[in-house]
Design an enzyme around this catalytic site. Sequence first.
Site, PDB file in Angstrom:
ATOM      1  N   CYS A  21      44.694  45.703  42.231  1.00 55.07           N
ATOM      2  CA  CYS A  21      45.256  44.628  43.065  1.00 55.07           C
ATOM      3  C   CYS A  21      45.532  45.036  44.506  1.00 55.07           C
ATOM      4  CB  CYS A  21      46.555  44.138  42.432  1.00 55.07           C
ATOM      5  SG  CYS A  21      46.294  43.336  40.858  1.00 55.07           S
TER       6      CYS A  21
HETATM    7  N1  NAD Z   1      44.951  44.577  36.158  1.00 54.49           N
HETATM    8  C1  NAD Z   1      45.996  44.015  36.724  1.00 54.49           C
HETATM    9  O1  NAD Z   1      47.058  44.581  36.700  1.00 54.49           O
HETATM   10  C2  NAD Z   1      45.924  42.662  37.408  1.00 54.49           C
HETATM   11  C3  NAD Z   1      47.120  42.034  37.754  1.00 54.49           C
HETATM   12  C4  NAD Z   1      47.087  40.788  38.348  1.00 54.49           C
HETATM   13  C5  NAD Z   1      45.858  40.163  38.618  1.00 54.49           C
HETATM   14  N2  NAD Z   1      44.695  40.802  38.294  1.00 54.49           N
HETATM   15  C6  NAD Z   1      43.448  40.079  38.572  1.00 54.49           C
HETATM   16  O2  NAD Z   1      42.925  39.591  37.346  1.00 54.49           O
HETATM   17  C7  NAD Z   1      41.505  39.613  37.375  1.00 54.49           C
HETATM   18  C8  NAD Z   1      40.962  40.423  36.206  1.00 54.49           C
HETATM   19  O3  NAD Z   1      41.440  41.761  36.331  1.00 54.49           O
HETATM   20  P1  NAD Z   1      41.486  42.780  35.122  1.00 54.49           P
HETATM   21  O4  NAD Z   1      42.355  43.894  35.580  1.00 54.49           O
HETATM   22  O5  NAD Z   1      41.820  42.103  33.834  1.00 54.49           O
HETATM   23  O6  NAD Z   1      39.949  43.243  35.090  1.00 54.49           O
HETATM   24  P2  NAD Z   1      39.218  44.103  33.929  1.00 54.49           P
HETATM   25  O7  NAD Z   1      38.104  44.796  34.601  1.00 54.49           O
HETATM   26  O8  NAD Z   1      40.219  44.873  33.146  1.00 54.49           O
HETATM   27  O9  NAD Z   1      38.645  42.990  32.959  1.00 54.49           O
HETATM   28  C9  NAD Z   1      37.697  42.059  33.329  1.00 54.49           C
HETATM   29  C10 NAD Z   1      36.853  41.738  32.138  1.00 54.49           C
HETATM   30  O10 NAD Z   1      35.939  40.712  32.524  1.00 54.49           O
HETATM   31  C11 NAD Z   1      34.707  40.967  31.884  1.00 54.49           C
HETATM   32  N3  NAD Z   1      33.672  40.243  32.607  1.00 54.49           N
HETATM   33  C12 NAD Z   1      33.033  40.579  33.762  1.00 54.49           C
HETATM   34  N4  NAD Z   1      32.139  39.639  34.094  1.00 54.49           N
HETATM   35  C13 NAD Z   1      32.192  38.682  33.131  1.00 54.49           C
HETATM   36  C14 NAD Z   1      31.506  37.464  32.908  1.00 54.49           C
HETATM   37  N5  NAD Z   1      30.560  37.030  33.755  1.00 54.49           N
HETATM   38  N6  NAD Z   1      31.816  36.757  31.822  1.00 54.49           N
HETATM   39  C15 NAD Z   1      32.753  37.194  30.941  1.00 54.49           C
HETATM   40  N7  NAD Z   1      33.457  38.345  31.098  1.00 54.49           N
HETATM   41  C16 NAD Z   1      33.175  39.081  32.182  1.00 54.49           C
HETATM   42  C17 NAD Z   1      34.568  42.462  31.925  1.00 54.49           C
HETATM   43  O11 NAD Z   1      33.642  42.918  30.962  1.00 54.49           O
HETATM   44  C18 NAD Z   1      36.013  42.886  31.622  1.00 54.49           C
HETATM   45  O12 NAD Z   1      36.229  43.041  30.232  1.00 54.49           O
HETATM   46  C19 NAD Z   1      41.127  40.183  38.751  1.00 54.49           C
HETATM   47  O13 NAD Z   1      40.941  39.114  39.640  1.00 54.49           O
HETATM   48  C20 NAD Z   1      42.374  40.944  39.144  1.00 54.49           C
HETATM   49  O14 NAD Z   1      42.497  41.050  40.550  1.00 54.49           O
HETATM   50  C21 NAD Z   1      44.706  42.022  37.674  1.00 54.49           C
END
Ligand code: NAD
Length: 432
Positions: A269
Amino acid sequence: MSNLKKTRTRDATVGVVGLGYVGLPLVLLAADAGFRVIGLDIDPVKVARLNAGRSYIKHIPAAKIRALSRGRFQATTDFRRIRHCDVILICVPTPLTEHMEPDMRYIADTGRSMAPHLRRGQLVVLESTTYPGTTEQFLRPILETSGLKAGRDFHLAFSPEREDPGNPTYHTRVIPKVVGGLDKPSLERACAFYRRLVDRVVPVSSMEVAESCKLLENIFRSVNIALVNELKILFARMGINVWEVIRGASTKPFGYMPFYPGPGLGGHCIPIDPFYLSWKAKEYDLNLRFVELAGEVNIGMPYYVVDRLQQALDDRGRTLKGAKVLLLGMAYKKNVDDIRESPALKIWHILEERGAKVSYHDPYIPVLPWTRKYAHSARSRALTPALLRGCEAVVIVTGHDAVDYRRVVRYAPLVVDSRHVVRGRWRNVVQA
Ligand SMILES: NC(=O)c1ccc[n+]([C@@H]2O[C@H](COP(=O)([O-])OP(=O)(O)OC[C@H]3O[C@@H](n4cnc5c(N)ncnc54)[C@H](O)[C@@H]3O)[C@@H](O)[C@H]2O)c1
């Protein structure tokens, strides 16, 4: 039954697209609230693991996944299952390109995979962090290639995820959820849905406001962390302990909140999201100078840590070139197994460039996976007295609670502490 009523009465099926650090806790929450849940991901390994009742995120125990698989949850890579969902939450990555611009391909791919299977009456909510206008101007047209129209045929909303992985106090249920809708019915339905999941829902007037809230939160952190990082450099030169200064300032009961310096930003983030807004700002002839400046200071911190190490070795008549350096903690923050954007990776890279021989210990990262940017594949070394004695320096990059820092200081000839986890005064410890 109306869609709104169905959403309120747990009869709905919830689809969660993207089963990562954000998506998986949402799956658990929705299942806990009594909904049937379909998890969709393009990663077949994750899908297989979930269906076998296994977890791939350290702070989510497998028992919770197994409890899920007992009935109302299934993971799949098959986007035709979108048709069976009443509510679809999108939690896919939003990283930056090499040129620090928003990389929208995951949202685009997700929209394209979903569009052929959308049907009337669904609610689609984007949760991924992104610039204001994404849901309306970027995602909506892709979803509408289905022939359905947002607002008329399906509801559309944005609600930013505020997950703080591994935080035992603020877990998903107790973190208020900001929600913005395309129109009033979309907002009402999204709020009705989230009220089943979390203790407090905060409706805002538009999806753009909801998108901006998340960016403000993260920019606020990035700027304040940069400020204390810069002050740390100054105070170190002046012989003042920044940690003591922060402790003192924190006693002010109003108008101040503490931020802590460190070896650089990490995680999905704070190092990334602010640049989504500064990129968008250029469209409006504005340079977001605070964002850029904070980025510049924070990006410089891994170099600062290495410079402190190099200086400390010089002072002892040693050189960094050829020195064995142990990095303690590779995860981007303490007590988690997430290495994304971790400053430890950058520090490793700089150390190698300067001729050091690098290894690491991290109880949460037994094997260091290859990342898009860095190809260090290595294994965590056991933290034995022999290992500590045998290296020229230990650099504490992440202050995991599970590490015995007194023991580290007792055996290592030199310890560079970027997290202020070593207590007491030691001649072989340098703050960085
Ligand atoms: N990790 C955090 O602490 C956090 C906190 C707040 C917001 N976010 C936001 O949330 C969002 C997701 O982050 P995350 O940390 O969960 O990411 P992550 O990488 O842990 O997970 C994302 C998942 O999406 C899957 N993916 C990718 N492309 C895809 C598609 N076309 N169709 C289906 N699945 C697909 C990936 O395989 C993966 O499993 C981002 O925008 C991030 O900025 C993350």
